[in-house]
Design an enzyme around this catalytic site. Sequence first.
Site, PDB file in Angstrom:
ATOM      1  N   ILE A 178       0.854  -1.204   0.000  1.00 48.70           N
ATOM      2  CA  ILE A 178       0.000   0.000   0.000  1.00 48.70           C
ATOM      3  C   ILE A 178       0.886   1.249   0.000  1.00 48.70           C
ATOM      4  O   ILE A 178       0.626   2.222  -0.718  1.00 48.70           O
ATOM      5  CB  ILE A 178      -0.969  -0.008   1.209  1.00 48.70           C
ATOM      6  CG1 ILE A 178      -2.071  -1.044   0.976  1.00 48.70           C
ATOM      7  CG2 ILE A 178      -1.573   1.377   1.441  1.00 48.70           C
ATOM      8  CD1 ILE A 178      -3.123  -1.110   2.067  1.00 48.70           C
ATOM      9  N   THR A 209       4.083   1.629  -1.056  1.00 49.50           N
ATOM     10  CA  THR A 209       4.799   1.845  -2.327  1.00 49.50           C
ATOM     11  C   THR A 209       3.843   2.057  -3.495  1.00 49.50           C
ATOM     12  O   THR A 209       4.231   2.610  -4.517  1.00 49.50           O
ATOM     13  CB  THR A 209       5.748   0.657  -2.645  1.00 49.50           C
ATOM     14  OG1 THR A 209       5.019  -0.546  -2.454  1.00 49.50           O
ATOM     15  CG2 THR A 209       6.949   0.660  -1.751  1.00 49.50           C
ATOM     16  N   TRP A 210       2.601   1.636  -3.323  1.00 47.23           N
ATOM     17  CA  TRP A 210       1.597   1.900  -4.362  1.00 47.23           C
ATOM     18  C   TRP A 210       1.496   3.406  -4.649  1.00 47.23           C
ATOM     19  O   TRP A 210       1.245   3.836  -5.774  1.00 47.23           O
ATOM     20  CB  TRP A 210       0.227   1.359  -3.899  1.00 47.23           C
ATOM     21  CG  TRP A 210      -0.928   1.851  -4.721  1.00 47.23           C
ATOM     22  CD1 TRP A 210      -1.324   1.378  -5.929  1.00 47.23           C
ATOM     23  CD2 TRP A 210      -1.839   2.910  -4.397  1.00 47.23           C
ATOM     24  NE1 TRP A 210      -2.430   2.077  -6.379  1.00 47.23           N
ATOM     25  CE2 TRP A 210      -2.756   3.024  -5.454  1.00 47.23           C
ATOM     26  CE3 TRP A 210      -1.967   3.783  -3.315  1.00 47.23           C
ATOM     27  CZ2 TRP A 210      -3.789   3.958  -5.459  1.00 47.23           C
ATOM     28  CZ3 TRP A 210      -2.984   4.713  -3.322  1.00 47.23           C
ATOM     29  CH2 TRP A 210      -3.877   4.789  -4.377  1.00 47.23           C
ATOM     30  N   HIS A 211       1.743   4.223  -3.607  1.00 53.55           N
ATOM     31  CA  HIS A 211       1.590   5.665  -3.783  1.00 53.55           C
ATOM     32  C   HIS A 211       2.633   6.258  -4.724  1.00 53.55           C
ATOM     33  O   HIS A 211       2.417   7.328  -5.297  1.00 53.55           O
ATOM     34  CB  HIS A 211       1.654   6.381  -2.433  1.00 53.55           C
ATOM     35  CG  HIS A 211       0.475   6.076  -1.554  1.00 53.55           C
ATOM     36  ND1 HIS A 211       0.500   5.093  -0.599  1.00 53.55           N
ATOM     37  CD2 HIS A 211      -0.762   6.598  -1.510  1.00 53.55           C
ATOM     38  CE1 HIS A 211      -0.675   5.033   0.012  1.00 53.55           C
ATOM     39  NE2 HIS A 211      -1.465   5.939  -0.530  1.00 53.55           N
ATOM     40  N   GLY A 212       3.770   5.596  -4.870  1.00 49.84           N
ATOM     41  CA  GLY A 212       4.764   6.131  -5.793  1.00 49.84           C
ATOM     42  C   GLY A 212       6.153   5.624  -5.495  1.00 49.84           C
ATOM     43  O   GLY A 212       6.410   5.041  -4.441  1.00 49.84           O
TER      44      GLY A 212
END
Lengths: 516, 360
Positions: free
Chosen positions: A336, A338-341
């Site tokens: 979650i 690292t999903w942001h960027g």
Amino acid sequence: MSFNSLVFLFAFLPFVLIVYYCLSLTRLHSLRLPFLVLMTLLFYAHAQPRYVPLLLVSIIVNYLLAVLIVRTDHHRTKQIWLILGVTANAGTLLYLKYFSAVSGAAYGVFGATSPFVNIVAPLAISFYTFQQIGFLVDVARGRAIPDGLMKYMAFVAFFPTLLSGPITLNQEVAPQLAVRPDRRSIAQNLLIGLVIFSFGLFKKTVFADTAALWADPVFNAAQGGAHPGFFLSWGAAFTYTLQIYFDFSGYSDMAIGVARMLGIVLPLNFFSPLRSTSISELWRRWHMTLSRFVRMYIFQPLTIPLTRLSADRGYGRWTSLAVSALLPTFLSMLIIGTWHGPSWTYVAFGIMHGTFMCINEVYNAITKKRRRGKKDTRPALFVFGLLTLLAFVSAEVPFRADSMSAAWRIFAGMAGLYGLGISSDRSASLASGGNAMMIPIIAVGLCIVYLFPNTEQIMDRVRPALEWDKWRQVDPARFSFMFNFNYVWVGAVSVVLFFGFAFLSRGSTSFIYFKF
Amino acid sequence: MKMENIVSEEAVIETSRAWRLMGVLLSSFAALCFLSILLPHNRYIRYQQFDYSDLFKLRWDYERIHNDPTPIDVAIIGSSRVEAALSGPDLAAALSTKLGRPIHVANLAVPYEGRNLHYIVAKELLACHPETKLILISVVERADISHPAFRYIADAKDILGAPLVINHYFAEDAAFLPYRQMSYFVQSIAPAWFGKSSAFRKDYLGTDFDSTRSFRIPGGRLIDRSLVAPQQKLTREAAELKAGLGNADGYWVQPSAWYALNEPLEPDYTARISALAKQSGALVVFVHLPFYSSRPGQYDHAAYERLGPLLDAQQFSNNAEFYADGGHFNRYGIDKISPWIASAINPYLDSLHSKNISRR
């Protein structure tokens, strides 16, 4: 195009609603879904025209893969198509969203410049990719079927949810889109949708954008090398938490409201998460559809085999807990994050939340016997709530910071390493970046969060979201009130809409989740 | 999840009642927008919104026009090109010497283009200083944009009275009004809380404030008028300005009727200023200060000459040492431009004076 823009409010949305219902109520009703898709492409192209073909190709390829999965009787072949589909989706996402940063770092080690640094991640790619991965898995599991390309396009390219979710399941939205709107429900849906949208707009422009005026200067100064004091650091962390809270809550309301104006009920995406008394509960109530996606398609596929493994190997209680619960939990939170960027700050955010969740799990395991059958006392709940809030606020620091060095400076400030940071200059402390005005902003924000009902609770009477019955009784607000179809309420909502609109012109920022 | 759970929705209220409530909601919203525009406020507050920005001089403009008893014979209105190049005190001294009587010049120009703001300043000026005899208005190559300060400074009726077809800025400017009016209303109630004042401020920069001399803006940034730009920088910036004209090789072409229809601000507000001045008995003189190495005639001469005399400082455009950057003159340029302008407007002032005397 953003929901908080004049062109959306006064041109795009009215035009779409008028044409959509005109088509729906006439013999041209079969054109309403193509029209919605076309409008969604226009909506998307307004922000990033060059990635419209990618969106279309992604939709068509995923639909074809779903057809191939359905038409195959062999389980193994189904699995191959599914793996191919998931890999293609995830590969495209990873390449477009992360490759530029990863290759840049790799080349940087050798003192060279990566030729891939100019890759710009397409807007909303993670949202529509997740939605489509979920669809392929559901098709393979027999929970969804490819029911015509246009319906599928309308499900993925549905402008209210395209840019930042909610990440919907095909079986939630497609059946609703398939039904021609009933003439009798149009006015009611428009009214309910507009009321929900108004609350969302108000949250975004009045609360979130105001909080940003005080959070941004401190984080920007930290990025520039400044060392904010104790109060300023905590103030910035709290005001940013309130900014992202009202920003995402506002966005979710606006998405739900716009969809409702079109007669579509969406799933809940945000349910007063800061009122949670544990971090795991908070994540069940914050970005609920992403958490659901991670739970359904990442956590469960990880935890089931790991639980089997620990049972097969005969692990003891704590090893079993670590392997079957803590490891998948930590990994899910890391994903979650690292999903942001592609940034270490998001990795740090994921690690912090993964750690908090694991601590929470361990605490539950230790106190399970002692707490069995007993309700937590009010002081205990208060302490749990406070700890949850402080943990979340702390994790927002790397989330907001532009670099880890800036995050460390804020953390050091929060630890008091740079003094208390109280300014005696009244005008300086009242201005943006000053700390005095942070106090009323944080106080008002927290009062609203903790004491008042959320939008869905206010709209309880009209079933504002899917599976609302599950949430109806959850965490009622201290001061409870509900929308009613009368002139007083409609007048009050017009005031809310007015302030939302007026503050929009102050200079509203883009939604935080648009960049993910 | 069962499909029926999703799609079957019982009607909560009657359709006609829902439409009625919807109508009430939207009309209340519209009424609130309208009422917010009527909120009163102190107009001085408006001009203090830019105190720490490049546009800080707007407050000086207001104070010079409203609070300074010194008359204004010649006013300079326009963008940073004339703000930086035409010295009010130098012009006043030169004109007073030439005409043998005191002439007061106020340079009311502020940075950024936008004829709509120039109109607002001209309106304020002529309402408070009917003695104004001549207004110098800057002309640039292409300025069909709304000034960023217009929506903050203009009266509500001026914002709503802006050209409607096809004004790209109208909706945003009009939509800004409710917030602006509420904000100014609150600031007028407790100005000190916002670092503003409803009474004439003591830190007024004075009648002779000269924006062609180096100074620091209140935020601390130095505006250095003695800077001489390196040749390379000048050439690059001039090339950017030429490219911005959108014409091949930087040559100017007569705008089409379609262009004029789409870019109504410049001609519309220039005509409005001209009409206001005419009504007040003042003469409008247009001044074009060219960017470095620009070709002659990069703008619609005829359109301006129909409304008043046009002065073009084209002869200075190839002197690199006169420029602080691609578009602005420095001290050396200013020292040449001001006397040239004084000589050029002297006859107009003289003839206006003679006319006034003969009328008496």
